[in-house]
Design a protein around this motif. Structure first.
Motif, short mmCIF file in Angstrom:
data_model
loop_
_atom_site.label_atom_id
_atom_site.label_comp_id
_atom_site.label_asym_id
_atom_site.label_seq_id
_atom_site.Cartn_x
_atom_site.Cartn_y
_atom_site.Cartn_z
N HIS A 9 0.84 -1.19 0.00
CA HIS A 9 0.00 0.00 0.00
C HIS A 9 0.88 1.25 0.00
O HIS A 9 0.90 2.03 0.96
CB HIS A 9 -0.91 -0.06 1.21
CG HIS A 9 -1.36 -1.47 1.50
ND1 HIS A 9 -2.17 -2.18 0.64
CD2 HIS A 9 -1.06 -2.34 2.51
CE1 HIS A 9 -2.38 -3.41 1.13
NE2 HIS A 9 -1.71 -3.52 2.26
N HIS A 58 4.99 -3.80 2.17
CA HIS A 58 5.26 -5.16 2.61
C HIS A 58 6.62 -5.56 2.08
O HIS A 58 6.76 -5.88 0.89
CB HIS A 58 4.18 -6.11 2.10
CG HIS A 58 2.84 -5.81 2.68
ND1 HIS A 58 2.64 -5.65 4.02
CD2 HIS A 58 1.63 -5.60 2.10
CE1 HIS A 58 1.37 -5.38 4.25
NE2 HIS A 58 0.74 -5.34 3.11
N GLU A 72 -0.07 -2.37 9.37
CA GLU A 72 -1.37 -3.05 9.35
C GLU A 72 -1.40 -4.46 9.93
O GLU A 72 -2.47 -4.94 10.31
CB GLU A 72 -1.99 -3.07 7.94
CG GLU A 72 -1.20 -3.79 6.89
CD GLU A 72 -1.95 -3.91 5.56
OE1 GLU A 72 -1.53 -4.74 4.76
OE2 GLU A 72 -2.94 -3.22 5.33
N HIS A 73 -0.31 -5.17 10.01
CA HIS A 73 -0.39 -6.57 10.47
C HIS A 73 -0.36 -6.71 11.98
O HIS A 73 -0.77 -7.73 12.52
CB HIS A 73 0.74 -7.40 9.87
CG HIS A 73 0.64 -7.54 8.38
ND1 HIS A 73 1.68 -7.98 7.60
CD2 HIS A 73 -0.38 -7.29 7.53
CE1 HIS A 73 1.29 -8.00 6.33
NE2 HIS A 73 0.05 -7.58 6.27
ZN ZN Z 1 -1.34 -5.44 3.16
#
Ligand code: ZN
Ligand code: MLT
Length: 469
Positions: free
Chosen positions: A372, A379, A418-419
């Motif tokens: 993103h 990532h 986000e993770h």
């Molecule tokens: Zn992602």
């Protein structure tokens, strides 16, 4: 030692308990994190109601047994792993969509509802639940709330936190708390909901969610800009951000990421694709051609080798299927995949891409970058086909991850966009946060879970022993 499985079976019935000897028990000791180990629980309890969840939390506190909440097990940081054994409390069977209210623009759902199913149900009523983690076909809304999941559309619509208005939460010991609201606005209380969202089941177990919906955009279109390399694609993303365009998605994938989906994708990536920028716009159908043309021209000006526009639903679906396949394909293609999700301020995206290159060059670790980029959230996958059980191999890869984290913090970023933190990043957060910040988080955790039995060992590093200890 308490026979916790037997106690829970007597209380909830044997259908709810996956106990010793059950063929599925080991599944509850794993998730999607890159850890080569698994943590066997004493048993897993598949609750079907708030009352059952509360009963499990009451019994476990009474018997001093650790409890680890679990959604669909799609987390990538070990947040759902029962590191101290004990009970896994799974909400996978709580799958009811209780209400979709087009007047109030809310839905009330149980935590086990698969995110993609919620989206389909609301879209059938011309409503939209925008958060779209790549795992949306199998992750669940309770897990999304617990990790504050993001996804490509976060670029325009924001992350899960912005869509959770109200929660019902079962607390350690069995108390049930309802907090939040159903209204569009509301500032009457401290924001308890925000306190539970993103805390990875360390404060309580979410048993019901009231989520915000928005009207379904009438049309959407997808544009794929092909660039020579990741530097050109990163520069294009920065220029697009400054240029006032507002797509709903602004993603990037590098050459190594394209390589793993090239053969699986129905979409034919051009042979010279060194990196791609994926954009998506939404709005009125009449506005689509103009927006697509504008984006296409801008990509050309920014040096795109090729620009492909997808307007037909089937065409767009195949682009997205390919995008969502990147992570599983990397996982299938390598024995080890450390999937980091660092996030930097938007003005530092190009630098972050070059820092990722530096880490790969300095450590010799193979790297694939996608994600993103418009949010500064990349990532960075550190990949290896060496033996995952070899401690030296793991140490080398985690050493590369540490270097990546240090670069990220130097650029003003954060370790996880986000993770989440879970287990895998727990021992690295001191790179980003002061001991004072970490200590206040420990106190906050202790307020909700004084026993320390709820999802132990996650998010926060152990206290350093003081000199007198
Ligand atoms: Zn992602
Ligand atoms: C994605 O964006 O594809 C997901 O966050 C999964 C991943 O990063 O591996």
């Amino acid at each position: 030692m308490t026979d916790i499985a037997g106690v829970l079976e007597r209380e909830l019935g044997s259908a709810a308990v996956v106990g010793p000897g059950h063929e599925r028990l080991d599944d509850y000791g794993r998730d999607e994190s890159p850890l080569p180990v698994f943590y066997p629980p004493a048993c897993a309890v598949l609750v079907e109601s708030t009352e059952q969840a509360a009963a499990v939390l009451r019994i476990c506190l009474e018997r001093k047994v650790p409890v680890t909440p679990r959604g669909a097990g799609s987390g990538m940081c070990g947040g759902a792993l029962p590191v101290n054994g004990g009970v896994v409390l799974s909400t996978e069977r709580m799958q009811r969509i209780k209400q979709i209210d087009a007047g109030d623009l809310v839905a009330v759902v149980e935590p086990g509802v698969v995110t993609g199913r919620l989206q389909e149900a609301v879209e059938a009523e011309q409503l939209f639940y925008p958060p779209d983690p790549a795992s949306l076909e199998f992750c669940s809304i309770g897990g999304n709330a617990s990790t504050n999941a993001g996804g490509p559309r976060a670029f325009k619509y924001g992350v899960t936190r912005e869509y959770i208005l109200g929660l019902e939460v079962a607390l350690m010991g069995g108390e049930v708390l309802r907090c939040g609201r159903r209204t569009a606005k509301g500032v009457t209380s401290y924001d308890l909901v925000a306190g539970f969202v993103g805390t990875e089941g360390t404060f309580g177990v979410i048993t019901e969610l009231t989520v915000k919906l928005v009207p379904l955009p009438m049309a959407a279109a997808t544009v794929l800009g092909v660039f020579a390399d990741v530097a050109a694609a990163g520069a294009a993303i920065s220029a697009l951000l400054r240029g006032g365009l507002r797509p709903r998605v602004l993603e990037l994938a590098d050459r190594n990421s394209i390589a793993v989906i090239r053969d699986k994708s129905r979409y034919r990536f051009p042979a010279n694709a060194g990196a791609i920028v994926l954009l998506e716009v939404d709005g009125e159908p009449e506005a689509m051609p103009m927006m697509m043309e504008k984006i296409g021209l801008r990509c050309d000006e920014l040096g795109a080798l090729d620009v492909l526009a997808a307007t037909e639903p089937a065409e767009r679906r195949s682009v997205w299927e390919a995008r969502r396949l990147i992570s599983p394909s990397l996982k299938a293609g390598y024995r080890i995949k450390l999937n980091e999700d660092v996030c930097v301020p938007r003005g530092r995206i190009v630098e972050m891409l070059s820092r990722a290159d530096q880490v790969a060059a300095a450590t010799g670790v193979e790297c694939a970058v996608f994600g993103h980029a418009g949010d500064g959230n990349l990532h960075v996958n550190l990949l290896s086909n060496a033996d995952p059980a070899d401690p030296a191999v793991r140490a080398h890869l985690w050493g590369a991850a540490r270097q990546l984290f240090v670069h990220t913090i130097e650029l003003g970023g954060t370790l996880s966009g986000e993770h989440g933190v879970g287990l895998t990043k727990r021992d690295y957060i001191a790179i980003e946060q002061s001991e004072q910040v970490i200590e206040w988080q420990r106190r906050w955790k202790a307020m909700w879970d004084p026993s320390g039995l709820l999802n132990p060992g996650k998010r926060l590093p152990a206290r350093r022993p003081s000199c007198s200890e």
